[in-house]
Design an enzyme around this catalytic site. Structure first.
Site, PDB file in Angstrom:
ATOM      1  N   ARG A 179      -0.210   6.553   1.622  1.00 22.85           N
ATOM      2  CA  ARG A 179      -1.192   5.461   1.622  1.00 22.85           C
ATOM      3  C   ARG A 179      -0.509   4.170   1.217  1.00 22.85           C
ATOM      4  O   ARG A 179      -0.573   3.727   0.072  1.00 22.85           O
ATOM      5  CB  ARG A 179      -2.350   5.809   0.676  1.00 22.85           C
ATOM      6  CG  ARG A 179      -3.269   6.847   1.267  1.00 22.85           C
ATOM      7  CD  ARG A 179      -4.456   7.132   0.384  1.00 22.85           C
ATOM      8  NE  ARG A 179      -5.484   7.882   1.100  1.00 22.85           N
ATOM      9  CZ  ARG A 179      -6.591   8.328   0.550  1.00 22.85           C
ATOM     10  NH1 ARG A 179      -6.841   8.109  -0.719  1.00 22.85           N
ATOM     11  NH2 ARG A 179      -7.471   9.000   1.271  1.00 22.85           N
ATOM     12  N   TYR A 185      -4.815   8.564  -5.161  1.00 21.56           N
ATOM     13  CA  TYR A 185      -5.661   9.730  -5.357  1.00 21.56           C
ATOM     14  C   TYR A 185      -6.014   9.884  -6.828  1.00 21.56           C
ATOM     15  O   TYR A 185      -5.336   9.371  -7.716  1.00 21.56           O
ATOM     16  CB  TYR A 185      -4.941  11.003  -4.887  1.00 21.56           C
ATOM     17  CG  TYR A 185      -4.719  11.071  -3.404  1.00 21.56           C
ATOM     18  CD1 TYR A 185      -5.732  11.460  -2.537  1.00 21.56           C
ATOM     19  CD2 TYR A 185      -3.473  10.754  -2.855  1.00 21.56           C
ATOM     20  CE1 TYR A 185      -5.528  11.527  -1.167  1.00 21.56           C
ATOM     21  CE2 TYR A 185      -3.260  10.817  -1.486  1.00 21.56           C
ATOM     22  CZ  TYR A 185      -4.287  11.214  -0.648  1.00 21.56           C
ATOM     23  OH  TYR A 185      -4.067  11.277   0.692  1.00 21.56           O
ATOM     24  N   GLN A 238      -1.380   2.084   7.308  1.00 23.92           N
ATOM     25  CA  GLN A 238      -2.841   2.104   7.396  1.00 23.92           C
ATOM     26  C   GLN A 238      -3.355   2.494   8.777  1.00 23.92           C
ATOM     27  O   GLN A 238      -4.327   3.232   8.912  1.00 23.92           O
ATOM     28  CB  GLN A 238      -3.408   0.741   6.997  1.00 23.92           C
ATOM     29  CG  GLN A 238      -3.375   0.488   5.501  1.00 23.92           C
ATOM     30  CD  GLN A 238      -3.993  -0.843   5.130  1.00 23.92           C
ATOM     31  OE1 GLN A 238      -4.215  -1.698   5.981  1.00 23.92           O
ATOM     32  NE2 GLN A 238      -4.271  -1.027   3.851  1.00 23.92           N
ATOM     33  N   ASP A 259      -3.269   6.329   9.219  1.00 24.36           N
ATOM     34  CA  ASP A 259      -3.873   7.146   8.177  1.00 24.36           C
ATOM     35  C   ASP A 259      -5.089   7.914   8.704  1.00 24.36           C
ATOM     36  O   ASP A 259      -6.240   7.513   8.525  1.00 24.36           O
ATOM     37  CB  ASP A 259      -4.258   6.251   6.996  1.00 24.36           C
ATOM     38  CG  ASP A 259      -4.689   7.037   5.769  1.00 24.36           C
ATOM     39  OD1 ASP A 259      -4.791   8.277   5.875  1.00 24.36           O
ATOM     40  OD2 ASP A 259      -4.925   6.413   4.719  1.00 24.36           O
TER      41      ASP A 259
END
Length: 369
Positions: free
Chosen positions: A118, A224, A123, A126
């Site tokens: 990430r 995360y 992007q 993803d």
């Protein structure tokens, strides 16, 4: 260079790894494209649309002979055995579930899209986020279908219905979309996450953030959440319990890759909720944020409906496929190099995106859980 698009075999999987739109852009990268017959039917992309885009629609055997194979879910052993050694497989390889050695023994390389880091540069590739976004949206619709009351305030000559109270647990990509969708439908929304930095995101969507002092931060690497200590988990359940019991709908999205889902809604909380309430557990595939959730089933416990579906993006297959196909296209643009001699495949392990996503390379497993 031949790029093949596989038809998904997994039960209930309606997505496809390339659309007619992405096929046109793949051809612009200097490759040929073949699509397995019927690959896009469940996502409402007809074979003739792929042909009109410039692809060849062929049988499975010809697709398996491709240099690059595009898939949504990891193929089964029979399919893998039919692939050409040295080929590159791109898709959700489910690396935490094990079984990558099957790909290695077949002499394949595999880019696992859920391992894409990430970072800003990645992007557009993803896929985990693009599909989680869809899951959050669909989860709210699923909740509204099973909740037998209105979500918004309804004022009529026959009476007034108060807006429903929705609590979203976990403010990642899926959680943020769930908040936004529930707000658009007129519900009152609260949200909680173990990462304090998500508070501002929740407030920006017009929802309330549930402030709880856990004594530690749950922020982990790569954006995360990390697993809380047992003491923090107990404190979280105690402090959240009363707020959850007052909710009409709970949507849980808390999941740490490669781990069992943390329990956020214990049975005691479910037993204290009003009859007719709904829990949609997006972590069902990894054990669930509620221990009463049953995978891929809708059940009622203590008068509360628990929804444990694991295929939300597939339930919005046309758009989910379009998003995923663009993610894959952007990833292939990184590994396909054009020159006067043609197009070649270059897996540069010095590139941080490729290094992270390349779970299997030339018959060797690279992924370390």
């Amino acid at each position: 260079m031949l790029v093949g698009v596989l038809r998904e075999r997994a039960s209930g999987e309606c997505r496809v790894a390339a659309t007619p739109e992405s096929v046109k852009k793949l051809l612009a990268l200097g490759v040929q494209v073949c699509v397995e017959t019927g690959a896009g039917e469940s996502a409402r992309y007809a074979d003739r649309a792929y042909t009109q885009a410039g692809a060849r629609v062929v049988g499975a055997s010809e697709v398996f002979d491709s240099d690059v194979l595009l898939t949504v879910r990891r193929p089964d052993g029979e399919q893998v055995a039919a692939m050409r050694p040295g080929a590159l497989l791109v898709g959700f390889m489910e690396p935490h579930a094990g079984g990558l050695d099957t790909l290695a023994h077949a002499g394949l390389s595999a880019l696992s899209v859920e391992l894409i880091p990430r970072i800003s540069r990645a992007q557009g590739m993803d896929a985990l986020s693009s599909q989680a976004n869809i899951a959050g949206y669909r989860a709210v619709l699923e909740a509204s279908l099973h909740y037998r009351r209105f979500l918004p305030l309804m004022m009529t000559a026959a009476g007034t219905a108060k807006p429903s109270r929705v609590v979203v647990l976990g403010v990642g990509v899926a959680g943020l979309q769930a908040i936004a969708t529930a707000r658009r439908l007129g519900a009152q929304v609260e949200a909680f996450d173990v990462r304090p930095e998500t508070r501002e995101q929740v407030l920006s969507l017009g929802a309330r953030f549930i402030d709880i002092d856990l004594g530690e931060s749950g922020a982990g690497a790569g954006g995360y959440a990390r697993e809380l200590t047992p003491d923090a988990q107990r404190r979280q359940q105690e402090l959240l319990g009363e707020r959850l019991q007052a909710a009409d709908i709970i949507i849980t999205t808390a999941l740490i890759p490669g781990r069992l889902a943390p329990v956020l809604v214990p049975e005691a909380v479910v037993a204290g909720m009003r009859a007719g309430s709904v829990i949609v557990d997006l972590a069902a595939a990894n054990g669930g944020n509620c221990p009463l959730t049953e995978v891929d089933r809708v059940v009622e416990k203590h008068g509360v409906t628990l929804v444990g579906f694991t295929d939300y993006p597939s339930r919005v297959a046309t758009d989910a496929s379009a998003f995923y196909a663009r993610n894959v296209l952007n990833l292939l643009a990184l590994v396909l190099r054009q020159d006067a001699a043609g197009t070649t495949l270059v897996l540069d392990t010095q590139d941080e995106i490729i290094a992270a996503a390349l779970a299997v390379h030339a018959g060797a497993v690279r992924f370390v859980p």
